[in-house]
Enzyme design. Structure first.
Site, short mmCIF file in Angstrom:
data_model
loop_
_atom_site.label_atom_id
_atom_site.label_comp_id
_atom_site.label_asym_id
_atom_site.label_seq_id
_atom_site.Cartn_x
_atom_site.Cartn_y
_atom_site.Cartn_z
CG ASP A 82 -4.52 -34.86 -7.11
OD1 ASP A 82 -3.41 -34.29 -7.07
OD2 ASP A 82 -5.57 -34.30 -7.47
CD GLU A 152 -2.93 -29.63 -9.99
OE1 GLU A 152 -2.68 -28.66 -10.73
OE2 GLU A 152 -3.32 -30.74 -10.43
#
Length: 423
Positions: A82, A152
């Site tokens: 991400d 994350e």
């Protein structure tokens, strides 16, 4: 086959092209599906047998295993897929969606794009390290897990922003370790300027809400003490000033020296909501700020709530304080075999020791906290990134040689750890 031959097989040009390609696949937190598919396809084409681990609808971790022959220690390579920006609404956080936030490009020896340095460049370096070992025919004793995770970056559900789309701050890594991925050590690949750390901050998010009264503008009483204003935005201004003063003290007072560097827990007002932009003919009846407080390792994330309550009480503003995300920070225990291996590999590649880690890096929250929490000693190490002028503005970039050198270090660490006899 010796290690030099394995390292020489890591192709610099291909490494750069793959990192660039991944950098151009949009994957803001919560919307990582396309990147997960691209990574899965690449691993399959390289002869791995990857699998998808769905953490939430449309959001899956990708895992591949280079199986060992047995009797050796197991190592996890971990990185996240991400990116911080990319969704249209991110303009309200970033200020402006600069080109480096939403795409990647190459000029000379530099690869530009925030998605590359955080974290698809380090991810690609782990992939090429693992592939170099696999293609060499060398058999490791222990298993090498190649993992790429969603979620994350620090998002959390609040207000009307609910559901799995908003789960972050270790969401994917937590799913990983809760569903069968275990090892003796985890190396979290992130940009660290080729330094290493085995300690990381925790964090807590707080919603702080003040309430006023919807006085029609001509009827707002003046003069009125700011803390008693019927306008919740005016009240909140007093709260923000007090919290900023407290943060200046907190960051120094609660710093931690963990033996490999220093952690300084920081604080930020990350968002503010109050009133309706198209309907401003009255005082605002409700205003909320959203506060990000970094927490030193070993501390309960809510220990700061009492301090925040006291600081705000001194302003005279009546507020509601709601914690809506907490994560603990950790100093790894039993990390020495991993951090020693990183140090040795670094010196083999660079011919000099690693430098002390930059304090803001240790003061971040990264997925290594998840591994350390469940008893998998973890450390973070990775390439440098830099600011360089490109396309009319200064942008973040990674030098291709830094990606290559990071990949060489990762490969040597895997060869070392996974060929160490299990206890």
């Amino acid at each position: 086959m010796n290690i030099d031959t394995i390292l020489a097989s890591i192709d610099r040009k291909e490494l750069a092209e793959v990192a660039l390609g991944f950098g151009n696949v949009g994957s803001p937190t919560g919307l990582e599906g396309e990147m997960g598919e691209a990574l899965f396809q690449w691993l399959a084409e390289q002869g791995f047998s990857p699998r998808k681990m769905e953490a939430a609808p449309g959001r899956h971790n990708v895992v591949a295993v280079l199986k060992g022959t047995g009797g050796g220690k197991n190592l996890i390579f971990n990185a996240h897929i991400d990116t911080k920006y990319g969704a249209p609404e991110d303009v309200w956080s970033a200020g402006e969606l600069l080109p480096e936030y939403v795409r990647a490009w190459m000029e000379g020896d530099l690869i530009y794009g925030q998605g590359v340095f955080n974290d698809k460049g380090p991810l690609t370096a782990t992939l090429f390290a693992a592939r170099a070992i696999k293609d060499s025919g060398v058999k490791l004793k222990g298993n090498l897990y190649i993992t790429a995770v969603v979620g994350e970056i620090g998002t959390a559900p609040i207000d009307e922003f609910q559901g799995s789309r908003y789960l972050g701050k270790g969401f994917g890594a937590r799913h990983l370790v809760d569903h069968g991925i275990n090892a003796d050590f985890a190396l979290v690949a992130e940009c660290t300027n080729f330094s290493k750390t085995w300690a990381q901050c925790g964090c807590a998010y707080f919603q702080i809400t003040a309430r006023g009264a919807g006085f029609y503008t001509p009827f707002i009483p003046r003069p009125t003490a700011r803390a008693d204003s019927p306008n919740a935005v005016v009240q909140m201004a007093q709260v923000i000033n007090a919290l900023e003063d407290w943060a200046d003290i907190y960051i120094e007072r609660d710093q931690v020296d963990f033996g490999g560097g220093v952690i300084k827990p920081n604080v930020s007002v990350g968002a503010i909501r109050g009133g309706l932009p198209w309907k401003i003919g009255n005082a605002v009846g409700r205003c909320s700020i959203y506060l990000d407080v970094r927490i030193p390792p070993g501390k309960n994330p809510l220990y700061v709530q009492t301090e925040i309550e006291k600081v705000i009480a001194e302003t005279g503003v009546d507020v509601e304080i709601t914690p809506y995300m907490t994560r603990r920070g950790y100093i790894a225990e039993g990390h020495e075999p991993l951090t020693d291996s990183i140090e040795n590999a670094h010196q083999a590649v660079f011919g000099k020791p690693t430098e002390t880690i930059f304090t803001p890096i240790t003061s971040m929250w990264r997925d290594m906290n998840i591994f350390n929490e469940v008893g998998i000693p973890s450390a973070t190490y990775g390439p440098s990134y830099t600011k360089s002028f490109s396309q009319g503005q200064e942008s973040d970039a990674i030098h291709i040689d830094d990606l290559l050198n990071a990949s060489k270090v990762y490969a040597q660490v895997a060869m070392d750890i996974c060929n160490t006899d299990a206890d």
